[in-house]
Design a protein around this motif. Structure first.
Motif, PDB file in Angstrom:
ATOM      1  N   GLY A   2       5.893   5.895   4.986  1.00  0.00           N
ATOM      2  CA  GLY A   2       5.285   6.136   3.698  1.00  0.00           C
ATOM      3  C   GLY A   2       3.871   5.611   3.673  1.00  0.00           C
ATOM      4  O   GLY A   2       3.608   4.541   4.129  1.00  0.00           O
ATOM      5  N   GLY A   3       3.000   6.318   3.075  1.00  0.00           N
ATOM      6  CA  GLY A   3       1.601   5.921   3.123  1.00  0.00           C
ATOM      7  C   GLY A   3       1.276   4.813   2.172  1.00  0.00           C
ATOM      8  O   GLY A   3       1.944   4.456   1.302  1.00  0.00           O
ATOM      9  N   GLY A   4       0.351   4.100   2.276  1.00  0.00           N
ATOM     10  CA  GLY A   4      -0.312   3.089   1.533  1.00  0.00           C
ATOM     11  C   GLY A   4       0.482   2.104   0.698  1.00  0.00           C
ATOM     12  O   GLY A   4      -0.095   1.205   0.223  1.00  0.00           O
ATOM     13  N   GLY A   5       1.785   2.183   0.509  1.00  0.00           N
ATOM     14  CA  GLY A   5       2.503   1.320  -0.411  1.00  0.00           C
ATOM     15  C   GLY A   5       2.534  -0.120   0.034  1.00  0.00           C
ATOM     16  O   GLY A   5       1.749  -0.576   0.809  1.00  0.00           O
ATOM     17  N   GLY A   6       3.467  -0.850  -0.490  1.00  0.00           N
ATOM     18  CA  GLY A   6       3.649  -2.212  -0.027  1.00  0.00           C
ATOM     19  C   GLY A   6       2.782  -3.209  -0.749  1.00  0.00           C
ATOM     20  O   GLY A   6       3.114  -3.635  -1.824  1.00  0.00           O
ATOM     21  N   GLY A   7       1.699  -3.616  -0.188  1.00  0.00           N
ATOM     22  CA  GLY A   7       0.898  -4.702  -0.728  1.00  0.00           C
ATOM     23  C   GLY A   7      -0.087  -4.271  -1.781  1.00  0.00           C
ATOM     24  O   GLY A   7      -1.013  -4.992  -2.060  1.00  0.00           O
ATOM     25  N   GLY A   8       0.061  -3.116  -2.330  1.00  0.00           N
ATOM     26  CA  GLY A   8      -0.901  -2.648  -3.311  1.00  0.00           C
ATOM     27  C   GLY A   8      -2.172  -2.217  -2.609  1.00  0.00           C
ATOM     28  O   GLY A   8      -2.353  -2.454  -1.440  1.00  0.00           O
ATOM     29  N   ASP A  94       3.205  -6.586  11.104  1.00  0.00           N
ATOM     30  CA  ASP A  94       4.041  -7.625  10.504  1.00  0.00           C
ATOM     31  C   ASP A  94       3.697  -7.846   9.037  1.00  0.00           C
ATOM     32  O   ASP A  94       4.590  -8.063   8.219  1.00  0.00           O
ATOM     33  N   VAL A  95       2.419  -7.799   8.703  1.00  0.00           N
ATOM     34  CA  VAL A  95       2.020  -7.978   7.311  1.00  0.00           C
ATOM     35  C   VAL A  95       2.530  -6.808   6.461  1.00  0.00           C
ATOM     36  O   VAL A  95       3.031  -7.003   5.355  1.00  0.00           O
ATOM     37  N   ALA A  96       2.431  -5.603   6.988  1.00  0.00           N
ATOM     38  CA  ALA A  96       2.929  -4.435   6.254  1.00  0.00           C
ATOM     39  C   ALA A  96       4.441  -4.529   6.070  1.00  0.00           C
ATOM     40  O   ALA A  96       4.970  -4.252   4.985  1.00  0.00           O
ATOM     41  N   TYR A  97       5.151  -4.952   7.120  1.00  0.00           N
ATOM     42  CA  TYR A  97       6.602  -5.093   7.052  1.00  0.00           C
ATOM     43  C   TYR A  97       6.987  -6.188   6.065  1.00  0.00           C
ATOM     44  O   TYR A  97       7.941  -6.047   5.295  1.00  0.00           O
ATOM     45  N   SER A  98       6.260  -7.281   6.048  1.00  0.00           N
ATOM     46  CA  SER A  98       6.515  -8.376   5.123  1.00  0.00           C
ATOM     47  C   SER A  98       6.364  -7.916   3.670  1.00  0.00           C
ATOM     48  O   SER A  98       7.179  -8.252   2.815  1.00  0.00           O
ATOM     49  N   ALA A  99       5.318  -7.155   3.409  1.00  0.00           N
ATOM     50  CA  ALA A  99       5.112  -6.639   2.052  1.00  0.00           C
ATOM     51  C   ALA A  99       6.266  -5.723   1.640  1.00  0.00           C
ATOM     52  O   ALA A  99       6.738  -5.775   0.498  1.00  0.00           O
ATOM     53  N   GLU A 100       6.732  -4.910   2.589  1.00  0.00           N
ATOM     54  CA  GLU A 100       7.857  -4.012   2.313  1.00  0.00           C
ATOM     55  C   GLU A 100       9.123  -4.819   2.016  1.00  0.00           C
ATOM     56  O   GLU A 100       9.847  -4.525   1.064  1.00  0.00           O
ATOM     57  N   LEU A 101       9.397  -5.843   2.815  1.00  0.00           N
ATOM     58  CA  LEU A 101      10.574  -6.687   2.589  1.00  0.00           C
ATOM     59  C   LEU A 101      10.488  -7.428   1.261  1.00  0.00           C
ATOM     60  O   LEU A 101      11.491  -7.551   0.540  1.00  0.00           O
ATOM     61  N   ASN A 102       9.307  -7.922   0.915  1.00  0.00           N
ATOM     62  CA  ASN A 102       9.136  -8.609  -0.363  1.00  0.00           C
ATOM     63  C   ASN A 102       9.397  -7.672  -1.537  1.00  0.00           C
ATOM     64  O   ASN A 102      10.005  -8.080  -2.527  1.00  0.00           O
ATOM     65  N   ALA A 103       8.952  -6.432  -1.423  1.00  0.00           N
ATOM     66  CA  ALA A 103       9.196  -5.455  -2.488  1.00  0.00           C
ATOM     67  C   ALA A 103      10.693  -5.154  -2.617  1.00  0.00           C
ATOM     68  O   ALA A 103      11.229  -5.081  -3.727  1.00  0.00           O
ATOM     69  N   LYS A 104      11.371  -5.013  -1.478  1.00  0.00           N
ATOM     70  CA  LYS A 104      12.817  -4.766  -1.509  1.00  0.00           C
ATOM     71  C   LYS A 104      13.560  -5.958  -2.101  1.00  0.00           C
ATOM     72  O   LYS A 104      14.509  -5.799  -2.868  1.00  0.00           O
ATOM     73  N   PHE A 105      13.143  -7.165  -1.735  1.00  0.00           N
ATOM     74  CA  PHE A 105      13.783  -8.366  -2.265  1.00  0.00           C
ATOM     75  C   PHE A 105      13.583  -8.470  -3.777  1.00  0.00           C
ATOM     76  O   PHE A 105      14.509  -8.795  -4.515  1.00  0.00           O
ATOM     77  N   ALA A 106      12.380  -8.189  -4.238  1.00  0.00           N
ATOM     78  CA  ALA A 106      12.099  -8.232  -5.672  1.00  0.00           C
ATOM     79  C   ALA A 106      12.965  -7.210  -6.416  1.00  0.00           C
ATOM     80  O   ALA A 106      13.503  -7.508  -7.495  1.00  0.00           O
ATOM     81  N   ALA A 107      13.127  -6.023  -5.827  1.00  0.00           N
ATOM     82  CA  ALA A 107      13.970  -5.003  -6.451  1.00  0.00           C
ATOM     83  C   ALA A 107      15.434  -5.451  -6.459  1.00  0.00           C
ATOM     84  O   ALA A 107      16.145  -5.269  -7.450  1.00  0.00           O
ATOM     85  N   TRP A 108      15.879  -6.057  -5.377  1.00  0.00           N
ATOM     86  CA  TRP A 108      17.261  -6.544  -5.284  1.00  0.00           C
ATOM     87  C   TRP A 108      17.517  -7.629  -6.320  1.00  0.00           C
ATOM     88  O   TRP A 108      18.544  -7.648  -6.979  1.00  0.00           O
TER      89      TRP A 108
END
Length: 119
Positions: A2-8, A94-108
């Motif tokens: 997915g393009g550009g998401g994650g860390g804003g 790793d930074v992109a993956y971290s942002a993705e994991l943080n977003a998933k955790f916040a949603a969870w």
């Protein structure tokens, strides 16, 4: 994916515009740096400092744009090869993956708090 998401949108400079003039200015600047880099003798010293500064920019989210960082890493890879830039690329990923994991955790967490839980 997915393009550009994650860390804003990380766009703190006025260097880029939505696929307009900023993109070509970025390409020109990266190409100039790549030409200069070809003439460097102490590439290992450059890599050490660039990696340290890249890490700082990624952690503090102070990069001009993710596209600029990717373009620079790609230019270095063209000049020096994959092994030279693998650590830099991993840091970026790793930074992109971290942002993705943080977003998933916040949603969870949001789902868990709204679902109630008795006892």
């Amino acid at each position: 994916g997915g393009g550009g998401g994650g860390g804003g949108g990380r766009s703190y400079g006025a260097t880029t515009t939505a696929d307009g003039d900023g993109g070509s200015a970025l390409e020109v600047r990266v190409a100039r740096v790549a030409v200069l880099f070809k003439y460097l003798e102490a590439r290992d010293v450059f890599e050490t400092f660039y990696a340290r500064l890249l890490a700082r920019r990624l952690i503090q989210a102070s990069s001009v744009s993710d596209d600029a960082e990717s373009a620079m890493i790609a230019a270095l890879r063209t000049v020096c090869g994959f092994e030279y830039t693998s650590k830099l690329q991993r840091m970026f990923n790793d930074v992109a993956y971290s942002a993705e994991l943080n977003a998933k955790f916040a949603a969870w967490r949001a789902d868990g708090e709204g679902g109630g839980g008795g006892a």
